[in-house]
Write a protein that holds these residues in place. Sequence first.
Motif, PDB file in Angstrom:
ATOM      1  N   HIS A  78       2.162   1.994  -3.422  1.00  0.00           N
ATOM      2  CA  HIS A  78       1.090   2.598  -4.226  1.00  0.00           C
ATOM      3  C   HIS A  78       0.871   4.061  -3.840  1.00  0.00           C
ATOM      4  CE1 HIS A  78      -2.786   3.319  -6.086  1.00  0.00           C
ATOM      5  NE2 HIS A  78      -3.308   3.542  -4.908  1.00  0.00           N
ATOM      6  N   GLU A  79       0.818   4.331  -2.525  1.00  0.00           N
ATOM      7  CA  GLU A  79       0.576   5.702  -2.051  1.00  0.00           C
ATOM      8  C   GLU A  79       1.675   6.654  -2.513  1.00  0.00           C
ATOM      9  OE1 GLU A  79      -2.114   7.049  -0.531  1.00  0.00           O
ATOM     10  OE2 GLU A  79      -3.033   5.109  -0.901  1.00  0.00           O
ATOM     11  N   ALA A  80       2.920   6.190  -2.512  1.00  0.00           N
ATOM     12  CA  ALA A  80       4.023   7.027  -2.981  1.00  0.00           C
ATOM     13  C   ALA A  80       3.818   7.363  -4.455  1.00  0.00           C
ATOM     14  CB  ALA A  80       5.359   6.314  -2.779  1.00  0.00           C
ATOM     15  N   ASN A 127       2.013  10.990  -8.889  1.00  0.00           N
ATOM     16  CA  ASN A 127       0.996  11.201  -9.926  1.00  0.00           C
ATOM     17  C   ASN A 127       0.275  12.535  -9.725  1.00  0.00           C
ATOM     18  OD1 ASN A 127      -2.237  10.405 -10.705  1.00  0.00           O
ATOM     19  ND2 ASN A 127      -0.684   9.985 -12.242  1.00  0.00           N
ATOM     20  N   ARG A 128      -0.015  12.855  -8.452  1.00  0.00           N
ATOM     21  CA  ARG A 128      -0.716  14.113  -8.177  1.00  0.00           C
ATOM     22  C   ARG A 128       0.125  15.309  -8.610  1.00  0.00           C
ATOM     23  NH1 ARG A 128      -3.067  15.636  -3.173  1.00  0.00           N
ATOM     24  NH2 ARG A 128      -4.363  16.785  -4.640  1.00  0.00           N
ATOM     25  N   ALA A 174      -4.486  -0.959   4.865  1.00  0.00           N
ATOM     26  CA  ALA A 174      -5.450  -0.170   4.094  1.00  0.00           C
ATOM     27  C   ALA A 174      -4.908   0.056   2.691  1.00  0.00           C
ATOM     28  CB  ALA A 174      -5.685   1.160   4.779  1.00  0.00           C
ATOM     29  N   PHE A 175      -5.794   0.052   1.722  1.00  0.00           N
ATOM     30  CA  PHE A 175      -5.361   0.216   0.330  1.00  0.00           C
ATOM     31  C   PHE A 175      -6.364   1.107  -0.411  1.00  0.00           C
ATOM     32  CE2 PHE A 175      -4.921  -1.550  -4.092  1.00  0.00           C
ATOM     33  CZ  PHE A 175      -3.661  -1.026  -4.310  1.00  0.00           C
ATOM     34  N   SER A 218       0.822  -1.205   0.000  1.00  0.00           N
ATOM     35  CA  SER A 218       0.000   0.000   0.000  1.00  0.00           C
ATOM     36  C   SER A 218       0.860   1.261   0.000  1.00  0.00           C
ATOM     37  CB  SER A 218      -0.931   0.000   1.213  1.00  0.00           C
ATOM     38  OG  SER A 218      -1.697   1.179   1.225  1.00  0.00           O
ATOM     39  N   LYS A 219       1.950   1.255   0.784  1.00  0.00           N
ATOM     40  CA  LYS A 219       2.822   2.443   0.834  1.00  0.00           C
ATOM     41  C   LYS A 219       3.480   2.708  -0.521  1.00  0.00           C
ATOM     42  CE  LYS A 219       3.967   2.709   5.729  1.00  0.00           C
ATOM     43  NZ  LYS A 219       4.984   2.486   6.783  1.00  0.00           N
ATOM     44  N   ALA A 264       2.038  -0.577  -7.818  1.00  0.00           N
ATOM     45  CA  ALA A 264       1.986  -1.862  -7.112  1.00  0.00           C
ATOM     46  C   ALA A 264       0.589  -2.418  -7.386  1.00  0.00           C
ATOM     47  CB  ALA A 264       2.204  -1.651  -5.621  1.00  0.00           C
ATOM     48  N   HIS A 266     -11.727  15.263  -8.219  1.00  0.00           N
ATOM     49  CA  HIS A 266     -11.159  13.937  -7.975  1.00  0.00           C
ATOM     50  C   HIS A 266      -9.858  14.034  -7.175  1.00  0.00           C
ATOM     51  CE1 HIS A 266      -9.574   9.927  -8.596  1.00  0.00           C
ATOM     52  NE2 HIS A 266      -8.539  10.442  -9.223  1.00  0.00           N
ATOM     53  N   GLU A 267      -8.974  14.955  -7.583  1.00  0.00           N
ATOM     54  CA  GLU A 267      -7.680  15.099  -6.906  1.00  0.00           C
ATOM     55  C   GLU A 267      -7.861  15.473  -5.431  1.00  0.00           C
ATOM     56  OE1 GLU A 267      -4.540  14.366  -7.981  1.00  0.00           O
ATOM     57  OE2 GLU A 267      -5.591  13.531  -9.690  1.00  0.00           O
ATOM     58  N   SER A 317     -11.784   5.050 -11.373  1.00  0.00           N
ATOM     59  CA  SER A 317     -11.015   4.163 -12.246  1.00  0.00           C
ATOM     60  C   SER A 317     -11.735   2.845 -12.536  1.00  0.00           C
ATOM     61  CB  SER A 317      -9.634   3.866 -11.641  1.00  0.00           C
ATOM     62  OG  SER A 317      -8.808   5.009 -11.675  1.00  0.00           O
ATOM     63  N   VAL A 362      -0.135  15.474 -12.435  1.00  0.00           N
ATOM     64  CA  VAL A 362      -1.479  15.931 -12.826  1.00  0.00           C
ATOM     65  C   VAL A 362      -1.658  17.418 -12.522  1.00  0.00           C
ATOM     66  CG1 VAL A 362      -3.944  15.725 -12.271  1.00  0.00           C
ATOM     67  CG2 VAL A 362      -2.582  13.662 -12.667  1.00  0.00           C
ATOM     68  N   ALA A 393      -9.494   3.890  -6.334  1.00  0.00           N
ATOM     69  CA  ALA A 393     -10.124   5.063  -6.938  1.00  0.00           C
ATOM     70  C   ALA A 393     -11.414   4.684  -7.660  1.00  0.00           C
ATOM     71  CB  ALA A 393      -9.158   5.712  -7.912  1.00  0.00           C
ATOM     72  N   SER A 450     -11.413  16.974 -12.773  1.00  0.00           N
ATOM     73  CA  SER A 450     -10.165  16.375 -12.304  1.00  0.00           C
ATOM     74  C   SER A 450      -9.768  16.920 -10.932  1.00  0.00           C
ATOM     75  CB  SER A 450      -9.049  16.647 -13.313  1.00  0.00           C
ATOM     76  OG  SER A 450      -7.833  16.115 -12.843  1.00  0.00           O
ATOM     77  N   LEU A 484      -2.644   2.914   7.940  1.00  0.00           N
ATOM     78  CA  LEU A 484      -1.325   2.271   7.799  1.00  0.00           C
ATOM     79  C   LEU A 484      -0.475   2.496   9.056  1.00  0.00           C
ATOM     80  CD1 LEU A 484      -0.343   3.151   4.096  1.00  0.00           C
ATOM     81  CD2 LEU A 484      -1.019   0.906   4.960  1.00  0.00           C
ATOM     82  N   SER A 519       1.195   9.986  -4.874  1.00  0.00           N
ATOM     83  CA  SER A 519       1.638  11.354  -4.578  1.00  0.00           C
ATOM     84  C   SER A 519       2.455  11.923  -5.738  1.00  0.00           C
ATOM     85  CB  SER A 519       2.381  11.420  -3.245  1.00  0.00           C
ATOM     86  OG  SER A 519       3.641  10.815  -3.360  1.00  0.00           O
ATOM     87  N   PHE A 556      -6.172  13.745 -15.979  1.00  0.00           N
ATOM     88  CA  PHE A 556      -7.002  13.016 -15.025  1.00  0.00           C
ATOM     89  C   PHE A 556      -6.258  11.772 -14.545  1.00  0.00           C
ATOM     90  CE2 PHE A 556     -10.686  10.084 -14.140  1.00  0.00           C
ATOM     91  CZ  PHE A 556     -11.116  10.769 -13.010  1.00  0.00           C
ATOM     92  N   GLY A 557      -5.896  11.768 -13.269  1.00  0.00           N
ATOM     93  CA  GLY A 557      -5.150  10.641 -12.710  1.00  0.00           C
ATOM     94  C   GLY A 557      -5.990   9.379 -12.655  1.00  0.00           C
ATOM     95  N   MET A 558      -5.444   8.290 -13.169  1.00  0.00           N
ATOM     96  CA  MET A 558      -6.146   7.006 -13.076  1.00  0.00           C
ATOM     97  C   MET A 558      -5.201   5.987 -12.430  1.00  0.00           C
ATOM     98  SD  MET A 558      -8.491   6.811 -16.529  1.00  0.00           S
ATOM     99  CE  MET A 558      -9.717   5.773 -15.719  1.00  0.00           C
ATOM    100  N   ALA A 559      -5.741   5.212 -11.491  1.00  0.00           N
ATOM    101  CA  ALA A 559      -4.929   4.301 -10.685  1.00  0.00           C
ATOM    102  C   ALA A 559      -4.881   2.905 -11.307  1.00  0.00           C
ATOM    103  CB  ALA A 559      -5.511   4.217  -9.281  1.00  0.00           C
ATOM    104  N   LEU A 582      -6.022  -7.190   2.136  1.00  0.00           N
ATOM    105  CA  LEU A 582      -6.005  -5.731   2.183  1.00  0.00           C
ATOM    106  C   LEU A 582      -7.352  -5.185   2.668  1.00  0.00           C
ATOM    107  CD1 LEU A 582      -4.227  -5.237  -1.261  1.00  0.00           C
ATOM    108  CD2 LEU A 582      -3.234  -4.617   0.955  1.00  0.00           C
ATOM    109  N   ARG A 619      -5.820   9.791   0.901  1.00  0.00           N
ATOM    110  CA  ARG A 619      -4.460   9.490   1.344  1.00  0.00           C
ATOM    111  C   ARG A 619      -4.321   9.705   2.851  1.00  0.00           C
ATOM    112  NH1 ARG A 619       0.396  11.526  -0.980  1.00  0.00           N
ATOM    113  NH2 ARG A 619       1.091   9.551  -0.129  1.00  0.00           N
TER     114      ARG A 619
END
Lengths: 264, 264
Positions: A80-82, A87-88, B101-102, A77-78, A141, B80-81, B108, A91, B105, B77, B95, A85, A102-105, B133, B88
Amino acid sequence: MKDRPVVLKLGGSVITEKDRPLTPNLQAIGRLAEEIARAKVSPIVIVHGGGSYGHPIAKTYRIAGGFKDQAQLVGFSKTHEAMVSLNRLVVENLLDRRLPAFGMAPSSFILTSKGRIQVFQGELLTRAIKTGLIPVLYGDAVLDTDQGFAILSGDQIAALLAVKLKAERLIMGVDVDGLYDSNPKTDSSARLISRLTLEEVSELANKIGGAEVSDVTGGMLGKVSELMAPVARGIETVIVNALKPDYVYRALKGEKVVGTRIEA
Amino acid sequence: MKDRPVVLKLGGSVITEKDRPLTPNLQAIGRLAEEIARAKVSPIVIVHGGGSYGHPIAKTYRIAGGFKDQAQLVGFSKTHEAMVSLNRLVVENLLDRRLPAFGMAPSSFILTSKGRIQVFQGELLTRAIKTGLIPVLYGDAVLDTDQGFAILSGDQIAALLAVKLKAERLIMGVDVDGLYDSNPKTDSSARLISRLTLEEVSELANKIGGAEVSDVTGGMLGKVSELMAPVARGIETVIVNALKPDYVYRALKGEKVVGTRIEA
């Protein structure tokens, strides 16, 4: 889709400071956002790598090797979270230039098997493009049917998108001028290969084989092997230096630019 | 799935400062993360609302009304952001308490039609739960087949997840003690309804009808109408005050707690 999109990959070593964990290269991100805005290419999909955002955490928790014990889940998860951040930042820089990024995960709609994309639920992505948005994806991830989870590279995503979306062009923005006939970082006589056929890529791969420990091309062979699928489908594919101003801009406009073009 | 999951919704007015744009209620987020960790309920899926993160930007760009002009895309966007940044915070707090936690979005993998969920690609979510998760979703700006885009509430997502995952329990954490027979914020004689049947919900809805402009239940009727689908399927559904310490904890443990239980 009316128009075939351009797929632009921005390397993690371009948009982050490679040797400093969790440090973005804000100057490069800002400049590239400006180049993308100025090029006015539409539709376009952007994929970026992780660089110093993804790799250190993924390494600490051994995410790439798959699920071994429960404690890794927090690290998964960490990682992914990194990436989120980073990606933000990308964007936001695009939004600042009035581009509807538009950020997509990827981990929310892509599933891998042994690290290779197995399920790709692309309906939302296609619809985002049709709506006029610029999807911005990233190496992530992700969950994996075989090994629990895996690290999915931005290169693999970009190559798949180029194929799935029948891209007009696939541009790989990296931190060197392209593919060399030997490692330019250790060999001063290394020469840039400006054009390369699929056959030559295979030969290059065979030449390296099991004997050599390191990738003589300067770490580019893994990247090039991802590109074989889109190239085989006739998608124009070019590797350019995204750290040099206007190289990505010229590649986006389809203008002449220093780099390596891979052809069928 | 071996065990039926608990679905926990955390209201936007609980985890943010309602009246201050983009201001999280860090005290509440931290306390709730601690309660969730202490309750040790597994599997569990968490959905949170937007509160002062989602609403102001969505309102500025009129996102809820759907696509009218190109300039809204940047606002879509940005909405969403903002939700991603709130997500987060929630994920990080979980976490920090060693919970896996995961963040996932919704935009998506969920598509709406006139604001109602039409496509829900839930394969990744189910797999995330199986992997161990704790998926953490949120109300989001999503694409919509009819109006281009829409605001999808966390309530609607939570209710759908409860149905799709055949949840053991659906807990709606809000900023009041539950459903009242009149608005407790304006009527001091308002009484908390501790149990309510589906039939009574319908009656309540009819009573309000078109004549009254405001929702006499204190803005809870829209929420309750989302809950009708899971309740009709026999899923235990309870509304509790998530601003009061240990209410969510007790609801998670299945212990007696002040609130409104809705029954078939």
